[in-house]
Structure formats: C-alpha cells, structure tokens
Design a protein around this motif. Sequence first.
Motif, PDB file in Angstrom:
ATOM      1  N   GLU A 193       0.867  -1.239   0.125  1.00  0.00           N
ATOM      2  CA  GLU A 193      -0.042  -0.110   0.010  1.00  0.00           C
ATOM      3  C   GLU A 193       0.681   1.297  -0.102  1.00  0.00           C
ATOM      4  O   GLU A 193       1.872   1.255   0.724  1.00  0.00           O
ATOM      5  CB  GLU A 193      -1.084  -0.139   1.242  1.00  0.00           C
ATOM      6  N   ASN A 194       0.585   2.046  -0.964  1.00  0.00           N
ATOM      7  CA  ASN A 194       0.900   3.530  -0.730  1.00  0.00           C
ATOM      8  C   ASN A 194       2.547   3.770  -1.208  1.00  0.00           C
ATOM      9  O   ASN A 194       2.606   5.095  -1.671  1.00  0.00           O
ATOM     10  CB  ASN A 194       0.731   4.074   0.528  1.00  0.00           C
ATOM     11  N   SER A 195       3.024   3.100  -1.926  1.00  0.00           N
ATOM     12  CA  SER A 195       4.615   3.058  -2.467  1.00  0.00           C
ATOM     13  C   SER A 195       4.298   3.853  -3.805  1.00  0.00           C
ATOM     14  O   SER A 195       5.287   4.482  -4.206  1.00  0.00           O
ATOM     15  CB  SER A 195       5.194   1.916  -2.589  1.00  0.00           C
ATOM     16  N   TRP A 196       3.263   3.803  -4.329  1.00  0.00           N
ATOM     17  CA  TRP A 196       3.017   4.343  -5.650  1.00  0.00           C
ATOM     18  C   TRP A 196       3.097   5.953  -5.380  1.00  0.00           C
ATOM     19  O   TRP A 196       3.321   6.784  -6.319  1.00  0.00           O
ATOM     20  CB  TRP A 196       1.681   4.240  -6.445  1.00  0.00           C
ATOM     21  N   LYS A 197       2.696   6.292  -4.206  1.00  0.00           N
ATOM     22  CA  LYS A 197       2.285   7.841  -3.755  1.00  0.00           C
ATOM     23  C   LYS A 197       3.887   8.512  -3.807  1.00  0.00           C
ATOM     24  O   LYS A 197       3.931   9.740  -4.049  1.00  0.00           O
ATOM     25  CB  LYS A 197       1.852   7.933  -2.659  1.00  0.00           C
ATOM     26  N   ILE A 198       4.832   7.866  -3.618  1.00  0.00           N
ATOM     27  CA  ILE A 198       6.341   8.373  -3.437  1.00  0.00           C
ATOM     28  C   ILE A 198       6.565   8.952  -4.811  1.00  0.00           C
ATOM     29  O   ILE A 198       6.967   9.881  -4.776  1.00  0.00           O
ATOM     30  CB  ILE A 198       7.180   7.264  -3.123  1.00  0.00           C
ATOM     31  N   VAL A 199       6.473   8.104  -5.814  1.00  0.00           N
ATOM     32  CA  VAL A 199       6.496   8.783  -7.309  1.00  0.00           C
ATOM     33  C   VAL A 199       5.458   9.038  -7.903  1.00  0.00           C
ATOM     34  O   VAL A 199       5.562   9.003  -9.383  1.00  0.00           O
ATOM     35  CB  VAL A 199       7.299   7.439  -7.650  1.00  0.00           C
ATOM     36  N   ARG A 200       4.674   9.590  -7.499  1.00  0.00           N
ATOM     37  CA  ARG A 200       3.215  10.117  -8.180  1.00  0.00           C
ATOM     38  C   ARG A 200       3.698  11.234  -9.151  1.00  0.00           C
ATOM     39  O   ARG A 200       2.937  11.567  -9.955  1.00  0.00           O
ATOM     40  CB  ARG A 200       2.074  10.354  -7.125  1.00  0.00           C
ATOM     41  N   PHE A 201       4.741  12.072  -8.765  1.00  0.00           N
ATOM     42  CA  PHE A 201       5.156  13.126  -9.679  1.00  0.00           C
ATOM     43  C   PHE A 201       6.256  12.784 -10.384  1.00  0.00           C
ATOM     44  O   PHE A 201       7.022  13.708 -11.013  1.00  0.00           O
ATOM     45  CB  PHE A 201       5.212  14.347  -8.864  1.00  0.00           C
ATOM     46  N   GLY A 202       6.803  11.383 -10.585  1.00  0.00           N
ATOM     47  CA  GLY A 202       7.957  11.099 -11.152  1.00  0.00           C
ATOM     48  C   GLY A 202       9.220  11.132  -9.978  1.00  0.00           C
ATOM     49  O   GLY A 202       8.867  10.929  -8.867  1.00  0.00           O
ATOM     50  N   VAL A 203      10.346  11.019 -10.824  1.00  0.00           N
ATOM     51  CA  VAL A 203      11.462  10.953 -10.056  1.00  0.00           C
ATOM     52  C   VAL A 203      11.828  12.136  -9.136  1.00  0.00           C
ATOM     53  O   VAL A 203      12.550  12.246  -7.962  1.00  0.00           O
ATOM     54  CB  VAL A 203      12.789  10.411 -10.556  1.00  0.00           C
ATOM     55  N   PHE A 204      11.217  13.084  -9.267  1.00  0.00           N
ATOM     56  CA  PHE A 204      11.226  14.464  -8.487  1.00  0.00           C
ATOM     57  C   PHE A 204      10.225  15.360  -8.798  1.00  0.00           C
ATOM     58  O   PHE A 204       9.777  15.550  -9.827  1.00  0.00           O
ATOM     59  CB  PHE A 204      12.697  15.202  -8.887  1.00  0.00           C
ATOM     60  N   PRO A 205       9.488  15.897  -7.710  1.00  0.00           N
ATOM     61  CA  PRO A 205       9.890  15.643  -6.307  1.00  0.00           C
ATOM     62  C   PRO A 205       9.330  14.305  -5.882  1.00  0.00           C
ATOM     63  O   PRO A 205       8.152  13.899  -6.275  1.00  0.00           O
ATOM     64  CB  PRO A 205       9.416  16.647  -5.338  1.00  0.00           C
ATOM     65  N   LEU A 206       9.825  13.441  -5.041  1.00  0.00           N
ATOM     66  CA  LEU A 206       9.090  12.271  -4.413  1.00  0.00           C
ATOM     67  C   LEU A 206       8.469  12.939  -3.366  1.00  0.00           C
ATOM     68  O   LEU A 206       8.605  13.831  -2.744  1.00  0.00           O
ATOM     69  CB  LEU A 206      10.318  11.483  -3.722  1.00  0.00           C
ATOM     70  N   THR A 207       7.381  12.346  -2.935  1.00  0.00           N
ATOM     71  CA  THR A 207       6.286  13.029  -1.815  1.00  0.00           C
ATOM     72  C   THR A 207       7.070  12.272  -0.579  1.00  0.00           C
ATOM     73  O   THR A 207       7.429  11.401  -0.324  1.00  0.00           O
ATOM     74  CB  THR A 207       4.974  12.549  -2.447  1.00  0.00           C
ATOM     75  N   ALA A 208       6.353  13.303   0.275  1.00  0.00           N
ATOM     76  CA  ALA A 208       6.933  12.811   1.773  1.00  0.00           C
ATOM     77  C   ALA A 208       5.580  12.714   2.575  1.00  0.00           C
ATOM     78  O   ALA A 208       4.496  12.903   2.025  1.00  0.00           O
ATOM     79  CB  ALA A 208       7.574  13.934   2.369  1.00  0.00           C
ATOM     80  N   GLY A 209       5.668  11.915   3.703  1.00  0.00           N
ATOM     81  CA  GLY A 209       4.546  11.710   4.693  1.00  0.00           C
ATOM     82  C   GLY A 209       3.692  10.544   4.335  1.00  0.00           C
ATOM     83  O   GLY A 209       2.463  10.709   4.841  1.00  0.00           O
TER      84      GLY A 209
END
Length: 248
Positions: A193-209
């Motif tokens: 669950e939720n690892s896709w959110k880290i890269v939702r904007f691509g390689v930068f920026p990664l998302t936090a929280g």
Amino acid sequence: MSKLFGYLLSPVFYIFFGLVLCIFHPIQWICYKLFGYKAHKTSVDILNFFLTYCQLFLLNTITFKNDYNLPTDRPIIFAANHQSMYDIPALIWFLRKHSAKFISKIELTKGIPSISINLRLGGGANINRKDNKQAISEIIKLGRRMKENNWSTVIFPEGTRAKDGQVKPFQFGGIATLLKAVPNALVVPVAIENSWKIVRFGVFPLTAGNALKWTVLKPIEPGVKTPNEITLEAETEIRKVLGQEVLL
C-alpha cells in the motif's frame, strides 16, 4: 504539503540512498569472492535494511504486517501487487529468512551500483522480455534452485507497476511456470500500500509523509487448484485489503 516537503527532502533521500548503494557494491563483491553465498546474502540483507529505512528521510512510515508463521523448510512463492521500485527493499529485508529471490529484467544486471551485482550473483532469474523462450527457461532454473535450497521467490503477477495504485489483473504465467518446477511451493499473497504515492510526480519531487505498508496474507496451498485459480485468489485477497473492486 506532501509535494512541498518532497522538494525539500528528496535531495537528502537521494544522497543517502545513492550512498548506501555505492558503499555496499564493493562489500557485496568482497563477501561473495572471499566468503561465498551466505556472506553475500547477509550483505544484501543489510543493504536492503538501509534502503528500506532511507524512507524516513522522506518522513514516510514503514509497516510490515505478518500474522502467519510461514515455513522456512519449503519454498514459498510470494505474489504481490507492484507500485514502485521502493516495494522491493522492504520485501528483501522483512522476508530475509525465506531467502526471497526476484524475477528481474536482464537490463538491470548492468550499470546500477549494488543492485546489478546482486542480480548477477544472488540466484534470481534475469529474463529477456523480448525472448519468451529464454524467460521461461530462466524461471524454470529459478524454480529448481528454490527446490534445492528451500529458497522463495517474490513475483509481481501484474507484470508492470500500477502507477496509480489500482491493481492490474494478475497474469498466471509466472506462478504456473514456478509451480511446474517446484510443485510443493506455498503461495503467499502480499498486499503493498501507498508506495505508488512516493513517485506520483515522477523521480522528482518524491512525496513525503506517506504511510507505506506491506501485509502478508493467508497462505494458499496449491493442492488441486490450477495456477489460474491460485493467481485469481491471490489477486482477490490483495484487492480486498486495498479496498479495491474484486474482479469476477
């Protein structure tokens, strides 16, 4: 806010993530050449501990839930949904006592510090997706190594990452090929669950929280079930945990 923090924290994350990869590249080589497979595996386990907890630099939380006493004296096929490359370090670390291997693209065996050397030496299957005969042959060889060593394998039956977190229909070919080579393997679904959110904007920026979670689900005994039935059952149980529509 998650994106804003990502702009600030992504460089810190990448520095430490890359540093860990570079440090463990020669460590893996030395362990393998001087002390053999077991020492190499230990170095890979420790590598993936650090890669997993690099997520803390992004203020992401890590939860791994396993309520089942899985056997260590028989092979296991872990069937998981796939959301990003960050799914993998945690699977290696938390499933380390099961010696989990992966089926990877052969292109990844060159040019990536630590990762490429592990793929070449670790005992998994490196497949050419353009050569179906080679891919099946490598998976069968992996199955034989599982049988001989009581290793396990993590397989992503979707075939590709679900970039929006929505589970794609599972393909049964990989599980069927492995079960043909190692019919006594236990099949264990894992919901990510939720690892896709880290890269939702691509390689930068990664998302936090983000609240990252890996959940081991009820094991499936192959028995008289067909690979298609096993694969569908694994997909269905993962969808239930993620709160997604179950396909009939």
